[in-house]
Design a protein around this motif. Structure first.
Motif, short mmCIF file in Angstrom:
data_model
loop_
_atom_site.label_atom_id
_atom_site.label_comp_id
_atom_site.label_asym_id
_atom_site.label_seq_id
_atom_site.Cartn_x
_atom_site.Cartn_y
_atom_site.Cartn_z
N SER A 591 64.27 -131.25 4.80
CA SER A 591 63.51 -130.34 4.22
C SER A 591 61.89 -131.19 4.91
O SER A 591 62.08 -132.47 3.60
N THR A 592 60.70 -131.03 4.65
CA THR A 592 59.12 -131.41 4.13
C THR A 592 58.23 -131.15 3.18
O THR A 592 58.65 -129.47 3.54
N PHE A 593 58.14 -131.40 2.69
CA PHE A 593 56.94 -131.20 1.36
C PHE A 593 55.81 -131.18 1.99
O PHE A 593 55.27 -132.00 2.21
N GLY A 594 54.36 -130.39 0.55
CA GLY A 594 53.32 -130.81 0.84
C GLY A 594 52.90 -129.95 -0.32
O GLY A 594 53.80 -129.21 -0.83
N ALA A 595 51.61 -130.52 -0.66
CA ALA A 595 50.94 -129.60 -1.11
C ALA A 595 49.22 -129.95 -0.93
O ALA A 595 49.09 -130.98 -1.19
N HIS A 596 49.11 -128.08 -1.47
CA HIS A 596 47.50 -128.09 -0.66
C HIS A 596 46.56 -127.52 -1.51
O HIS A 596 47.32 -127.29 -2.87
N PHE A 597 45.50 -128.54 -1.83
CA PHE A 597 44.33 -128.25 -2.51
C PHE A 597 43.30 -127.80 -2.15
O PHE A 597 42.55 -128.57 -0.92
N VAL A 598 42.74 -126.84 -2.73
CA VAL A 598 41.79 -125.77 -2.32
C VAL A 598 39.91 -125.94 -2.88
O VAL A 598 40.21 -125.31 -4.01
N GLU A 599 39.09 -126.40 -2.59
CA GLU A 599 37.96 -125.55 -3.80
C GLU A 599 36.97 -124.68 -3.01
O GLU A 599 36.58 -124.87 -1.45
N VAL A 600 36.97 -123.42 -3.03
CA VAL A 600 35.70 -122.03 -2.68
C VAL A 600 34.75 -122.33 -3.14
O VAL A 600 34.53 -122.29 -4.67
N GLY A 601 34.18 -121.36 -2.59
CA GLY A 601 32.51 -121.06 -3.36
C GLY A 601 32.49 -119.74 -2.65
O GLY A 601 32.57 -119.21 -1.75
N VAL A 602 32.56 -118.18 -3.85
CA VAL A 602 32.13 -117.08 -2.97
C VAL A 602 30.64 -116.68 -3.84
O VAL A 602 30.16 -116.77 -5.27
N ASP A 603 30.17 -116.18 -2.61
CA ASP A 603 28.64 -115.65 -3.19
C ASP A 603 28.81 -115.21 -3.80
O ASP A 603 29.51 -113.30 -3.94
N ALA A 604 27.82 -115.00 -4.62
CA ALA A 604 28.05 -113.67 -6.04
C ALA A 604 27.76 -112.27 -5.33
O ALA A 604 28.25 -111.75 -6.23
N ASP A 605 26.64 -112.39 -4.55
CA ASP A 605 26.38 -110.76 -4.41
C ASP A 605 26.72 -110.29 -3.52
O ASP A 605 27.08 -108.93 -3.34
N THR A 606 26.93 -110.70 -2.09
CA THR A 606 27.85 -110.47 -0.71
C THR A 606 29.42 -110.72 -1.00
O THR A 606 30.34 -110.25 0.37
N ALA A 607 29.83 -111.60 -1.84
CA ALA A 607 31.12 -111.67 -2.17
C ALA A 607 31.87 -112.90 -0.21
O ALA A 607 32.83 -112.37 -0.16
N GLU A 608 30.75 -113.49 -0.02
CA GLU A 608 31.12 -114.32 0.95
C GLU A 608 32.19 -115.41 0.60
O GLU A 608 31.33 -115.51 -0.26
N ILE A 609 32.72 -116.09 1.59
CA ILE A 609 34.05 -116.75 0.80
C ILE A 609 34.17 -118.32 1.44
O ILE A 609 33.85 -117.61 2.95
N ARG A 610 33.57 -119.76 1.35
CA ARG A 610 33.71 -120.87 1.90
C ARG A 610 34.33 -121.87 1.74
O ARG A 610 34.53 -121.62 0.13
N VAL A 611 35.03 -121.89 1.97
CA VAL A 611 35.56 -123.25 1.82
C VAL A 611 35.03 -124.41 1.17
O VAL A 611 34.54 -124.74 2.45
N ARG A 612 35.13 -124.88 0.84
CA ARG A 612 34.45 -126.59 -0.10
C ARG A 612 34.78 -127.54 0.47
O ARG A 612 34.04 -128.87 0.81
N ARG A 613 36.52 -128.17 0.22
CA ARG A 613 36.84 -128.64 0.42
C ARG A 613 38.12 -128.76 0.32
O ARG A 613 38.60 -128.32 -0.52
N ASP A 729 35.34 -107.53 2.43
CA ASP A 729 34.73 -105.48 1.13
C ASP A 729 35.73 -105.16 0.59
O ASP A 729 35.88 -104.74 -0.31
N LYS A 730 36.80 -105.87 0.42
CA LYS A 730 37.95 -105.73 -0.50
C LYS A 730 37.96 -106.52 -1.70
O LYS A 730 38.29 -106.44 -2.70
N PHE A 731 36.60 -106.94 -2.49
CA PHE A 731 35.33 -107.95 -3.22
C PHE A 731 34.21 -107.19 -3.42
O PHE A 731 34.30 -106.86 -4.93
N LEU A 732 34.08 -106.64 -2.87
CA LEU A 732 32.41 -106.20 -3.10
C LEU A 732 32.46 -105.35 -4.07
O LEU A 732 31.77 -105.78 -5.44
N ASP A 733 33.14 -103.85 -4.11
CA ASP A 733 32.26 -103.50 -5.28
C ASP A 733 33.33 -103.37 -6.81
O ASP A 733 33.56 -103.35 -8.15
N ARG A 734 34.27 -105.11 -6.58
CA ARG A 734 34.82 -105.76 -8.00
C ARG A 734 34.39 -106.96 -8.65
O ARG A 734 34.67 -107.55 -9.22
N MET A 735 33.46 -106.69 -7.74
CA MET A 735 32.79 -108.80 -8.37
C MET A 735 31.99 -108.32 -9.36
O MET A 735 31.29 -106.73 -9.64
#
Ligand code: MOS
Length: 739
Positions: A591-613, A729-735
């Motif tokens: 098998s092959t193995f790995g590890a993923h690390f991700v940083e995101v930003g989520v807009d506090a008003d619109t819940a738009e998600i952007r991957v940062r690194r 839409d799955k975040f907006l009313d729970r932000m």
């Protein structure tokens, strides 16, 4: 060459050419538009006519009649071939739905006719003049509604994942009931479309009873046999040629309607015919990744040792289709004495579900690795540490079987250190950067390594040029380049002395491209053929082949040095061989193995998600070309981001089709969506896998990355959405209340 013993020292270990970050040989052709895709091969045969495929406008039922009179009378039209004129045609490798022939409709946009004309526009205009009289029947289109009674079924992705409908070790229910800390959650993943750059396309031409198809296909050997069967002609009368492929991702593992209809139409009208599936047909006429409903249960001791783990997945498919093998990685990734995995299959009359971009592991890890994140939080243990604590060096279902080589822990540790994981705030929703809620997440990556028999022919001429011929394909992956590197290393020449010819069924049968088996398997086949060529060279030069050293364009033995070309100067030398793999991959788990690390930003008003690194650390045996391997991995990371954040075929559960069947409605990540991506390969070899000591790496990048994105979104917001993709839409009313 039989490969049934671990690889010892061999010429590849020199790493003069192999292992170097080499530019893709085909790169300049791809970027200058001089690597023609199937539909653009205007020069291969004159007088090409255009076929336009008409897809069914119902999802299930029968055709009573097809009226082609108006279409046939339209300008430029040569004729129409309808499904009613043919008996139902045989299916090829991995085909669940029938591609053409007969009156039964199994799914929306199944091909019912091909209209052939002098121009594409004439064929398309005439296609809308064809009227089809349907007798529709009720179908099942809603996975959630059909999931309840879905039985467990065995299944195989043909890409290294699969198994029985239900597999058990120990007493899962008992251990889960007793575990002091437990998780029991339900998750859903969406139907996804391939959306490759080059559509399925074929030009077909007959010469008497022989047919040539210039097509776009990942597996020439399979396609060759399949087309012979479908068309009812002997294999030796069929030729496939597919030197450049603009993406396949599993959608071109097999023959589709473009190839069948081009061949039938070319025969009917005694003229070469080209057929491309239009963008809307790709979603509904071809195959897709099926949606899943998954349940994960994990039980652990307070110190984070997993004692019980269960993963069940339900997906839908046509009656002869397979389940999505989304639970396979859960059999192998973490320790735990009591285990349960199950794949359930609901009958759906939607278009065919089939292999797509790491089938099984991609949607399976999307879920398992979020569940692991949730469990780590319940335990109050760092998610990296939780995974390290539950590492295993043996197959947890069969502890006598070790992994051939497994360094998941190395990936996790190096990834955490490189990414700056220790700076993470484990409490979600705490980090702000202007309008952005910032979060980090991680996940493990896992994909099996499959090895497949692979053949090649190598030729040496008087100028010392080595030509490799194999039906292996380069689907944008770098096959041309790693094959050239392999031959150069073996024959002791520079890359410019190697020519590589691929994708022609007249060449020796290779592994083909799929399931990340192609790179290692096909280069191992080239290795085998080069071993034979080295022997032939030594023999012709009168050198004992054990003493011969191939280096710097010369063959040396003792104090004699002869230019390699001299061996080819009295007529070309040719050698052909096939690597055949014994049972090493059964004795030890590869098998092959790995590890993923991700940083995101989520807009506090619109819940738009952007991957940062993003960072991926991969352990996948020897990396034959770090540059093309990196490209594969960042492509996978991009696809995984698509699965996590945007890719979703919208099912019309009334009429039974995918409604957003074009690139306006089906969203995939573009460059602007993807930030800096870093990839690190651990320096390792796996002598159990092949003489190359390499393993698959192409699909490892997609496995787990979606979960790392989702875990980062949770860390940013404190909102856990278990229904992917994570659209706003799955975040907006729970932000959280915007500050
Ligand atoms: Mo497969 S999804 O063709 O690697």
């Amino acid at each position: 060459m039989k490969f049934d013993q671990p690889a010892g020292q061999n010429p590849i270990d020199q790493l003069k050419v192999v292992g170097k970050p080499t530019d893709r040989i085909d790169g300049k052709y791809k970027t200058t538009g001089t690597a023609p895709y199937a539909y653009e091969r205007h020069d291969v045969v004159p007088n090409q006519a255009y076929g336009y495929v008409l897809g069914s406008s119902i999802a299930k039922g029968r055709i009573r009649a097809i009226d082609t009179a108006a279409a046939k009378a339209a300008p430029g039209v040569m004729g129409v071939v309808t499904t009613l004129e043919h008996p139902r045609l045989e299916r090829g490798m991995m085909n669940a739905a029938y591609l053409f022939g007969g009156d039964e409709i199994q799914h929306y946009h199944q091909a019912v006719a091909v209209v052939v004309a002098e121009t594409f526009e004439q064929a398309r205009a005439a296609a809308f003049l064809v009227t089809v009289d349907y007798a529709p029947e009720a179908g099942k289109f809603d996975l959630a509604a059909e999931a309840k009674g879905a039985p467990p079924v065995p299944g195989d992705s043909s890409e290294g994942s699969g198994g029985d409908g239900e597999e058990r070790v120990g007493d899962f229910e008992g251990a889960f009931a007793q575990a002091p800390v437990t998780l029991d959650e339900r998750y859903t993943t969406a139907d996804e479309s391939h959306a490759m750059m080059e559509p399925h396309a074929t030009i077909a031409a007959w010469d008497g009873d022989k047919v040539t198809l210039w097509t776009s296909n990942q597996m020439i050997g399979w396609g060759h046999g399949s087309l012979a069967k479908i068309l009812g002609v002997p294999k030796e009368n069929v030729r496939l040629d597919s030197p450049f492929v603009g993406g396949g991702f599993g959608g071109k593992l097999f023959v589709r309607a473009d190839a069948v209809l081009a061949a039938l139409a070319a025969k009917a009208f005694q003229r070469p015919v080209k057929v491309a599936l239009t963008r809307p047909l790709i979603a509904n006429n071809t195959t897709h990744r099926p949606a899943t409903i998954q349940r994960v249960r994990i039980g652990a001791t307070k110190d984070g040792t997993i004692t019980a783990i269960a993963h069940e997945s339900t997906s839908g498919n046509l009656p002869d289709g397979d389940p999505e093998t989304a639970v396979s990685q859960t059999k192998l990734l973490y320790a735990g004495a009591n285990r349960l995995t199950a794949m359930k299959l609901a009958h759906l009359d939607l278009p065919e579900g089939n292999a797509m971009r790491a089938p099984g592991e991609a949607p399976g890890l999307m879920v398992l690795e979020v569940a692991m994140d949730e469990m780590a939080e319940k335990l109050g243990i760092d998610p990296v540490e939780f995974r390290i604590r539950n590492d295993t060096q043996v197959d947890p279902q069969d502890p006598k079987r070790p992994f051939s080589h497994r360094d998941l822990v190395g990936c996790l540790k190096l990834g955490a250190e490189t990414f700056g994981w220790s700076k993470r705030n484990a409490r979600p929703g705490q980090v702000r950067d202007g309008q952005w809620l910032v979060g980090v997440g991680m996940a493990a990556a896992f994909r099996n390594n499959m090895v497949l028999k692979s053949g090649a022919r190598v030729r040496l001429d008087g100028a010392g040029t080595v030509t490799v011929e194999t039906d292996m394909t380069d689907i944008g992956t770098g096959s041309y380049t790693i094959i050239a590197q392999t031959a150069a290393e073996m024959m002791g020449v520079t890359l410019d002395k190697v020519a590589v010819r691929l994708g022609d069924s007249a060449f020796p049968v290779s592994s083909g491209s799929g399931g990340q088996f192609g790179g290692n398997s096909s280069t191992a086949g080239v290795y085998a053929a080069c071993v034979k060529l080295r022997e032939a060279v030594a023999q012709r030069l009168g050198i004992n082949s054990d003493d011969a050293v191939f280096a710097d364009g010369q063959v040396r033995a003792g104090n004699r040095a002869v230019p390699l070309g001299e061996a080819g100067s009295r007529g070309e030398l040719t050698a052909e061989d096939t690597i055949e793999f014994g049972d090493l991959s059964k004795k030890q788990q590869q098998s092959t193995f790995g590890a993923h690390f991700v940083e995101v930003g989520v807009d506090a008003d619109t819940a738009e998600i952007r991957v940062r690194r993003m960072l991926a650390v991969c352990a996948a045996g020897r990396i034959l070309n770090p540059k093309s391997a990196r490209s594969q991995v960042i492509g996978g990371m991009t696809m995984g981001t698509g699965s996590a954040l945007m890719e979703e075929l919208a099912v019309d559960t009334k009429r039974g089709f995918f409604a957003n069947h074009d690139l306006a409605g089906y969203e995939v990540p573009v460059h602007a969506d993807i930030p800096h991506q870093q990839v690190i390969f651990l320096d390792e070899v796996d002598p159990m896998s092949s003489p190359m000591k390499a393993k698959g790496v192409g699909e490892l990048g997609i496995c787990g990355v979606g979960a790392a994105v989702a875990n980062a979104v949770y860390n940013a917001t404190g909102i856990r959405v278990r229904d992917y993709p994570l659209t706003l839409d799955k975040f907006l009313d729970r932000m959280p209340e915007a500050a």
